[in-house]
Design a protein around this motif. Structure first.
Motif, mmCIF file in Angstrom:
data_model
loop_
_atom_site.group_PDB
_atom_site.id
_atom_site.type_symbol
_atom_site.label_atom_id
_atom_site.label_comp_id
_atom_site.label_asym_id
_atom_site.label_seq_id
_atom_site.Cartn_x
_atom_site.Cartn_y
_atom_site.Cartn_z
ATOM 1 N N TRP A 38 0.859 -1.178 0.000
ATOM 2 C CA TRP A 38 0.000 0.000 0.000
ATOM 3 C C TRP A 38 0.903 1.238 0.000
ATOM 4 C CZ3 TRP A 38 -5.147 0.241 -0.684
ATOM 5 C CH2 TRP A 38 -5.898 -0.917 -0.480
ATOM 6 N N ARG A 49 0.595 5.755 -0.414
ATOM 7 C CA ARG A 49 -0.334 6.870 -0.330
ATOM 8 C C ARG A 49 0.323 8.131 -0.878
ATOM 9 N NH1 ARG A 49 -0.695 7.749 6.266
ATOM 10 N NH2 ARG A 49 1.412 8.624 6.562
ATOM 11 N N VAL A 71 3.558 2.821 2.429
ATOM 12 C CA VAL A 71 2.907 2.702 3.737
ATOM 13 C C VAL A 71 3.189 1.345 4.372
ATOM 14 C CG1 VAL A 71 0.687 2.657 4.930
ATOM 15 C CG2 VAL A 71 1.078 4.299 3.074
ATOM 16 N N ASP A 131 -2.924 11.500 7.847
ATOM 17 C CA ASP A 131 -3.160 10.292 7.052
ATOM 18 C C ASP A 131 -4.013 10.574 5.827
ATOM 19 O OD1 ASP A 131 -3.490 8.544 10.165
ATOM 20 O OD2 ASP A 131 -1.750 8.536 8.826
ATOM 21 N N TYR A 143 -4.920 6.509 -1.366
ATOM 22 C CA TYR A 143 -4.221 5.264 -1.056
ATOM 23 C C TYR A 143 -4.280 4.331 -2.263
ATOM 24 C CZ TYR A 143 -3.687 6.583 3.814
ATOM 25 O OH TYR A 143 -3.311 7.214 4.979
#
Length: 115
Positions: free
Chosen positions: A35, A37, A47, A89, A93
């Motif tokens: 993953w 982002r 990530v 955050d 993503y």
């Protein structure tokens, strides 16, 4: 090769989301998956990564202890459980198939953390 992310949305600080990435068109269980982002105005960052069998996971320091990557090879799906979400955050993503480096990307799913 197709990677389709889902599960993004708007969440308050401290909340949780679970992202999913459904894979097709390749032997999913043979590949590590990651993953990434990308926040507005910033470069895409790694990530978390999970090994092909799921036994090894690694995380960026910024998410360690809050995010968990997992996979279900029977369902050709990789997940990202995100807890204790913070404003920082907020990003799009992406999941990626890994063969030394990312070889294919999904279209991304937006995660927005806001009060």
């Amino acid at each position: 090769v197709q990677l389709v992310e889902s599960g993004g949305g708007l969440v308050q600080p401290g909340g949780s989301l679970r992202l999913s990435c459904a894979a097709s068109g390749f032997a999913f269980s043979r590949y590590n998956m990651s993953w990434y982002r990308q926040a507005p105005g910033k470069e895409r960052e790694l990530v978390a990564t999970i090994s092909s069998g799921g036994g090894v996971t690694t995380y960026a320091d910024s998410v360690k202890g809050r995010f968990t990557i997992s996979r279900d090879n029977a369902k050709n799906t990789v997940y990202l459980q995100m807890n204790s979400l913070e404003l920082e955050d907020t990003a799009v993503y992406y999941c990626a198939r890994i063969w030394r480096t990312p070889t294919h990307w999904g279209q991304g799913t937006q995660v927005t953390v806001s009060s």
